[in-house]
Each structure stands twice: as structure tokens, then as C-alpha cells.
Design a protein around this motif. Structure first.
Motif, mmCIF file in Angstrom:
data_model
loop_
_atom_site.group_PDB
_atom_site.id
_atom_site.type_symbol
_atom_site.label_atom_id
_atom_site.label_comp_id
_atom_site.label_asym_id
_atom_site.label_seq_id
_atom_site.Cartn_x
_atom_site.Cartn_y
_atom_site.Cartn_z
ATOM 1 N N VAL A 78 0.833 -1.204 0.000
ATOM 2 C CA VAL A 78 0.000 0.000 0.000
ATOM 3 C C VAL A 78 0.867 1.253 0.000
ATOM 4 N N LEU A 79 1.828 1.307 0.904
ATOM 5 C CA LEU A 79 2.677 2.485 1.011
ATOM 6 C C LEU A 79 3.532 2.687 -0.244
ATOM 7 N N SER A 80 4.044 1.595 -0.806
ATOM 8 C CA SER A 80 4.872 1.703 -2.010
ATOM 9 C C SER A 80 4.088 2.294 -3.163
ATOM 10 N N TYR A 81 2.821 1.894 -3.286
ATOM 11 C CA TYR A 81 1.993 2.437 -4.366
ATOM 12 C C TYR A 81 1.719 3.918 -4.158
ATOM 13 N N PHE A 82 1.223 4.284 -2.992
ATOM 14 C CA PHE A 82 0.775 5.660 -2.798
ATOM 15 C C PHE A 82 1.933 6.656 -2.707
ATOM 16 N N PHE A 83 3.079 6.222 -2.235
ATOM 17 C CA PHE A 83 4.240 7.105 -2.173
ATOM 18 C C PHE A 83 5.083 7.008 -3.443
ATOM 19 N N ASN A 84 4.770 6.013 -4.287
ATOM 20 C CA ASN A 84 5.486 5.790 -5.538
ATOM 21 C C ASN A 84 6.986 5.621 -5.304
ATOM 22 N N LYS A 85 7.330 4.787 -4.346
ATOM 23 C CA LYS A 85 8.732 4.495 -4.053
ATOM 24 C C LYS A 85 8.815 3.181 -3.299
ATOM 25 N N ASP A 86 9.994 2.604 -3.315
ATOM 26 C CA ASP A 86 10.229 1.384 -2.550
ATOM 27 C C ASP A 86 10.669 1.755 -1.140
ATOM 28 N N PHE A 87 10.125 1.033 -0.166
ATOM 29 C CA PHE A 87 10.484 1.272 1.228
ATOM 30 C C PHE A 87 11.232 0.073 1.787
ATOM 31 N N SER A 88 12.154 0.336 2.689
ATOM 32 C CA SER A 88 12.789 -0.752 3.425
ATOM 33 C C SER A 88 11.784 -1.289 4.442
ATOM 34 N N ASN A 89 12.035 -2.483 4.949
ATOM 35 C CA ASN A 89 11.141 -3.054 5.960
ATOM 36 C C ASN A 89 11.072 -2.162 7.196
ATOM 37 N N GLU A 90 12.199 -1.534 7.531
ATOM 38 C CA GLU A 90 12.232 -0.658 8.707
ATOM 39 C C GLU A 90 11.357 0.577 8.487
ATOM 40 N N GLU A 91 11.420 1.147 7.281
ATOM 41 C CA GLU A 91 10.594 2.314 6.962
ATOM 42 C C GLU A 91 9.112 1.947 6.965
ATOM 43 N N VAL A 92 8.787 0.779 6.417
ATOM 44 C CA VAL A 92 7.397 0.314 6.396
ATOM 45 C C VAL A 92 6.886 0.108 7.814
ATOM 46 N N GLN A 93 7.722 -0.477 8.666
ATOM 47 C CA GLN A 93 7.309 -0.720 10.044
ATOM 48 C C GLN A 93 6.999 0.590 10.762
ATOM 49 N N LYS A 94 7.829 1.601 10.553
ATOM 50 C CA LYS A 94 7.623 2.881 11.221
ATOM 51 C C LYS A 94 6.364 3.582 10.732
ATOM 52 N N LEU A 95 6.211 3.708 9.427
ATOM 53 C CA LEU A 95 5.031 4.360 8.858
ATOM 54 C C LEU A 95 3.773 3.537 9.125
ATOM 55 N N GLY A 96 3.904 2.220 8.951
ATOM 56 C CA GLY A 96 2.753 1.346 9.157
ATOM 57 C C GLY A 96 2.253 1.388 10.579
ATOM 58 N N GLU A 97 3.169 1.416 11.535
ATOM 59 C CA GLU A 97 2.748 1.428 12.928
ATOM 60 C C GLU A 97 2.080 2.746 13.299
ATOM 61 N N GLU A 98 2.487 3.823 12.655
ATOM 62 C CA GLU A 98 1.815 5.108 12.874
ATOM 63 C C GLU A 98 0.348 5.006 12.462
ATOM 64 N N LYS A 99 0.121 4.411 11.300
ATOM 65 C CA LYS A 99 -1.256 4.233 10.825
ATOM 66 C C LYS A 99 -2.008 3.229 11.695
ATOM 67 N N GLU A 100 -1.371 2.115 12.051
ATOM 68 C CA GLU A 100 -2.052 1.076 12.832
ATOM 69 C C GLU A 100 -2.414 1.557 14.235
ATOM 70 N N SER A 101 -1.611 2.424 14.795
ATOM 71 C CA SER A 101 -1.934 2.986 16.108
ATOM 72 C C SER A 101 -3.217 3.807 16.041
ATOM 73 N N MET A 102 -3.355 4.582 14.968
ATOM 74 C CA MET A 102 -4.589 5.340 14.742
ATOM 75 C C MET A 102 -5.778 4.380 14.625
ATOM 76 N N TYR A 103 -5.575 3.301 13.876
ATOM 77 C CA TYR A 103 -6.628 2.315 13.644
ATOM 78 C C TYR A 103 -7.064 1.646 14.948
ATOM 79 N N ARG A 104 -6.102 1.227 15.771
ATOM 80 C CA ARG A 104 -6.448 0.531 17.023
ATOM 81 C C ARG A 104 -7.203 1.449 17.976
ATOM 82 N N ASP A 105 -6.802 2.700 18.027
ATOM 83 C CA ASP A 105 -7.525 3.666 18.868
ATOM 84 C C ASP A 105 -8.972 3.802 18.418
#
Length: 223
Positions: free
Chosen positions: A54-81
Motif C-alpha cells: 500500500v505504502l509503495s503504491y501511494f508514495f510511488n517508491k520502494d520502502f525498506s522493511n524498517e521504513e514500512v514498520q515505522k510508517l505502518g505502525e503510525e497508521k495502525e496505532s490510529m486504527y487501534r484507537d
């Protein structure tokens, strides 16, 4: 052929949270890329996808697993709340607890194959009592070690975790990407859940055995 194992997608299949997922992604991506995402993009990339794709498509770039984890967790924290604030939505789909009880009584191996990260899996187990039916150590979640849906890897790994050949497994899915992944994996049956797409659309997809609106419409005798 008698089904010997069952693999469940989670979001949109066991938990009807698609509207919430869409809302969170819209807000998150609006703040990051400065535009509104379309309904077509939601169904093509978000439903059934994992954070990296999802992030690779919308940002139009490849992310490292570490970058995905950081950005993804920001979104998932919003979702869990938001989940904890929406008691009406945040519960297992109608008929699912009873269906899981029957599978447990019958001794049919089951597990979850989800594009969600481990933080969400632990959250679901804590708040939805999933440990009553599932072994969290057999759940397959996104960790960057395999390709996401529509590639078959997630279902192949899930079948291996319950020691059942994928050809003897039924898969429950709601999303086009997930249905395609189950088909590529060569699952014996694909049962589509009409939470994000209507019955006619799902019925027209090659490989779908049949469609249910919730788990009151399925029994182990149908498998």
C-alpha cells in the motif's frame, strides 16, 4: 473432497472493519501525500493488501522493511484507537464464534492469514478472545519475509503452519487480492465474504466456490 483445514483472512472476513480501515487510510495518506485517494484505489490496493504494498503504491517508491514498520505502525496505532472507540464495529462477525466452536469440536485445524502486522494480531487476540480458538504462534501476519497478496505465499505458509496441504484447505476471504492469492495457492475451496464487495461481484470471480454475507450462512457440513 473432505476439507482438512481452514484458513481465515481477518480484516473484512472475521471483523467487518472495512469502513474503518478506509477512513484511517484516507486520513493517514491525506496527511502524508496531500491528496484524497479514490474508491478504485481502495479496492485495488488497500483491501487485502499489506502496509508495504500500500505504502509503495501511494508514495510511488520502494520502502525498506524498517521504513514500512515505522510508517505502518503510525497508521495502525490510529486504527487501534478507533477500534476501541467503536464497540458496534469492533466485534467478531455474526455467527463466527459459533462456527469456530463447531470447528474446534470437530478437530479441524484452523489458522489466520492476515496482511496485518503482529501489533494488530496481538491487539485482536487481547480484545476479541481469539485464543479460545486459535494458536497465535500459527497465525501468519505481515513481517516482510514473504510477498503479500495476491501472491500465494501467505496461504501456503498458513497451511504449512497447521500441517495440512493447501489443496485440502478452504479459505475464507473478502478481498479481490486475497481471493487471487488463495486461487494461486491452489486452495480446495474459496468462500467469499460479502463485506466490501457485493454478492454478484464476488460470485463472478473465477475460483470462488460460493459467497456468504456472514457466518450464519455456513456450516461445517458445507465444507
Amino acid at each position: 473432497m473432505k476439507i482438512k483445514g481452514i484458513l481465515f483472512d481477518f480484516n473484512g472476513t472475521m471483523l467487518f472493519d472495512s469502513a474503518l480501515q478506509e477512513d484511517v487510510w484516507k486520513k493517514f495518506l491525506r496527511s502524508k501525500i496531500g491528496r484524497e485517494i479514490t474508491n478504485e484505489e481502495i479496492h485495488k490496493y488497500i483491501h487485502g493488501g499489506n502496509n508495504k504494498t500500500v505504502l509503495s503504491y501511494f508514495f510511488n517508491k520502494d520502502f525498506s522493511n524498517e521504513e514500512v514498520q515505522k510508517l505502518g505502525e503510525e497508521k495502525e496505532s490510529m486504527y487501534r484507537d478507533m477500534c476501541l472507540k467503536d464497540e458496534k464495529m469492533f466485534k467478531l462477525v455474526k455467527g463466527l464464534p459459533e462456527f469456530l466452536n463447531k470447528l474446534k469440536e470437530a478437530g479441524i485445524p484452523i489458522t489466520i492469514a492476515t496482511g496485518a502486522p503482529i501489533s494488530n494480531v496481538k491487539f485482536y487476540f487481547e480484545h476479541l478472545n481469539l485464543g479460545k480458538w486459535f494458536d497465535i504462534n500459527k497465525v501468519v501476519y505481515t513481517d516482510g519475509s514473504f510477498k503479500g497478496k495476491p501472491e500465494p505465499d501467505i496461504f501456503l505458509k498458513a497451511a504449512k503452519n497447521i500441517n495440512v496441504d493447501i489443496e485440502n484447505c478452504a479459505v475464507f476471504e473478502d478481498a479481490i487480492l486475497g481471493i487471487e492469492a488463495a486461487k494461486r495457492a491452489n486452495a480446495s475451496k474459496i468462500i467469499a465474504v460479502s463485506s466490501t464487495l457485493d454478492t454478484n461481484k464476488l460470485s463472478s470471480i473465477d475460483g470462488v466456490s460460493y459467497v456468504i454475507k456472514d457466518f450464519t450462512e455456513i456450516s461445517i457440513d458445507n465444507l
